[in-house]
Design a protein around this motif. Sequence first.
Motif, PDB file in Angstrom:
ATOM      1  N   LYS A 163      35.082  43.684  43.456  1.00 21.18           N
ATOM      2  CA  LYS A 163      34.660  44.015  44.541  1.00 21.18           C
ATOM      3  C   LYS A 163      35.094  45.586  45.342  1.00 21.18           C
ATOM      4  O   LYS A 163      35.379  46.029  46.430  1.00 21.18           O
ATOM      5  N   GLY A 164      35.405  46.064  43.713  1.00 17.97           N
ATOM      6  CA  GLY A 164      36.082  47.344  43.791  1.00 17.97           C
ATOM      7  C   GLY A 164      36.517  48.051  42.239  1.00 17.97           C
ATOM      8  O   GLY A 164      36.540  46.830  42.016  1.00 17.97           O
ATOM      9  N   GLY A 165      37.189  48.813  42.684  1.00 17.32           N
ATOM     10  CA  GLY A 165      37.426  49.259  41.726  1.00 17.32           C
ATOM     11  C   GLY A 165      36.800  49.835  40.574  1.00 17.32           C
ATOM     12  O   GLY A 165      35.539  50.508  40.436  1.00 17.32           O
ATOM     13  N   ILE A 166      36.938  49.183  39.048  1.00 14.78           N
ATOM     14  CA  ILE A 166      35.404  49.587  38.278  1.00 14.78           C
ATOM     15  C   ILE A 166      35.061  49.298  37.788  1.00 14.78           C
ATOM     16  O   ILE A 166      34.412  49.296  36.884  1.00 14.78           O
ATOM     17  N   GLY A 167      35.140  47.954  38.674  1.00 10.67           N
ATOM     18  CA  GLY A 167      34.110  46.670  38.178  1.00 10.67           C
ATOM     19  C   GLY A 167      33.983  45.834  36.911  1.00 10.67           C
ATOM     20  O   GLY A 167      34.958  46.343  36.308  1.00 10.67           O
ATOM     21  N   TYR A 168      32.775  45.839  36.312  1.00 12.86           N
ATOM     22  CA  TYR A 168      32.675  45.026  34.809  1.00 12.86           C
ATOM     23  C   TYR A 168      31.906  45.765  34.617  1.00 12.86           C
ATOM     24  O   TYR A 168      31.424  45.241  33.474  1.00 12.86           O
ATOM     25  N   ASP A 169      31.548  46.886  34.485  1.00 11.69           N
ATOM     26  CA  ASP A 169      30.791  47.472  33.597  1.00 11.69           C
ATOM     27  C   ASP A 169      31.451  48.346  32.728  1.00 11.69           C
ATOM     28  O   ASP A 169      31.587  49.707  33.242  1.00 11.69           O
ATOM     29  N   TRP A 170      31.856  48.076  31.557  1.00 13.38           N
ATOM     30  CA  TRP A 170      32.788  48.452  30.794  1.00 13.38           C
ATOM     31  C   TRP A 170      32.219  49.735  29.061  1.00 13.38           C
ATOM     32  O   TRP A 170      32.972  49.237  28.477  1.00 13.38           O
ATOM     33  N   ASP A 171      31.320  50.080  29.674  1.00 10.62           N
ATOM     34  CA  ASP A 171      30.170  50.429  28.434  1.00 10.62           C
ATOM     35  C   ASP A 171      30.550  51.350  27.625  1.00 10.62           C
ATOM     36  O   ASP A 171      30.740  51.566  26.898  1.00 10.62           O
ATOM     37  N   ALA A 172      31.304  52.539  29.004  1.00 10.98           N
ATOM     38  CA  ALA A 172      31.653  53.742  28.683  1.00 10.98           C
ATOM     39  C   ALA A 172      33.206  53.951  28.780  1.00 10.98           C
ATOM     40  O   ALA A 172      34.466  54.480  28.481  1.00 10.98           O
ATOM     41  N   LEU A 173      33.551  52.469  28.682  1.00 17.45           N
ATOM     42  CA  LEU A 173      35.553  52.303  29.238  1.00 17.45           C
ATOM     43  C   LEU A 173      36.211  52.831  27.466  1.00 17.45           C
ATOM     44  O   LEU A 173      35.635  52.152  26.835  1.00 17.45           O
ATOM     45  N   GLU A 174      37.165  53.595  27.322  1.00 18.95           N
ATOM     46  CA  GLU A 174      38.190  53.928  26.924  1.00 18.95           C
ATOM     47  C   GLU A 174      39.150  52.627  26.431  1.00 18.95           C
ATOM     48  O   GLU A 174      39.878  51.948  27.027  1.00 18.95           O
ATOM     49  N   PRO A 175      39.357  52.763  25.043  1.00 23.02           N
ATOM     50  CA  PRO A 175      40.240  51.557  24.847  1.00 23.02           C
ATOM     51  C   PRO A 175      41.485  51.238  25.590  1.00 23.02           C
ATOM     52  O   PRO A 175      42.210  52.677  25.415  1.00 23.02           O
ATOM     53  N   VAL A 176      42.450  50.481  25.483  1.00 23.88           N
ATOM     54  CA  VAL A 176      43.390  50.442  26.777  1.00 23.88           C
ATOM     55  C   VAL A 176      44.346  49.272  25.963  1.00 23.88           C
ATOM     56  O   VAL A 176      44.296  48.667  24.445  1.00 23.88           O
ATOM     57  N   ASP A 177      45.630  49.389  25.950  1.00 23.77           N
ATOM     58  CA  ASP A 177      46.741  48.762  25.654  1.00 23.77           C
ATOM     59  C   ASP A 177      47.063  47.673  25.680  1.00 23.77           C
ATOM     60  O   ASP A 177      47.568  46.427  24.651  1.00 23.77           O
TER      61      ASP A 177
END
Length: 277
Positions: A163-177
Amino acid sequence: MKAVRFHEFGGPEVLKVEEVPDPVGDTLVDVTAIGLNYGETVIRRGKGAELFPWYPGPGFPAVLGSEVVGTTRDGRRVMGVPRDGAYATKAVVEHPVELPDEVSDHEALALLLQGTTAVAATKAARIQPGDRVLVEAANGGVGTLLVQLAERAGATVLAASSKGGIGYDWDALEPVDVVFESIGGEVGKRAFELLKDGVGRMVVFGYASGEPLDVTASDIFRKGVAVMGLPQNTTPEEVLGLNLKPVLGDVYRLDEIAEAHRAMEARTTTGKLIARP
């Protein structure tokens, strides 16, 4: 008293309001509010034992629900876990927690199960200032609290929601802790792969997709990350003392609980849903 029961697994239509005998117990309350949770839709569909093998499943006829606020016979206002299910006008509450006047019924129910889950998950994650934290289902009752707690800890929060935020398209997302994982299936697997090698931590507390998290010991070994469940050392009293601001969702009548289940399954809800007898 009235209770919402079901006699077989199925869709929301199996939930029916019925007259049943009052429960008997030391802490009998007149229920003023009932917490509604997505996990109850999983149990109603008969998927509970499949996803959570340690859960014995209900005996029919069954009453769903794990949290109520109510008034005791001596006038105390308490919240807690009912012995025989929550979808009812009366309940016997195990380990009741007295509520301060300034906390509404709706707020209390948003902090009982969702609050203890969010606080326990945050403890497990060991968030450090500057960490990148991915919160799945960030518009939900647990997710909105996790966002608050991670921001308080000094993290950069990536709020994922349909419903908002970054959604679930994470192809370009940098790694997370850190990943707070509550969806399972393909989403959970992709979130796992986003963890920083050698330092990432994933806290698992649900399978909203209906599919368990598909991560093996070899996957964990390959990435050098930690995958963990929830520690059992968080109390409702602790959560009430943190001054969290839960997002309050829709309020239903007892005879509208089937409608609430449809809304939860359709992912059209935000925040904590409750029902009023």
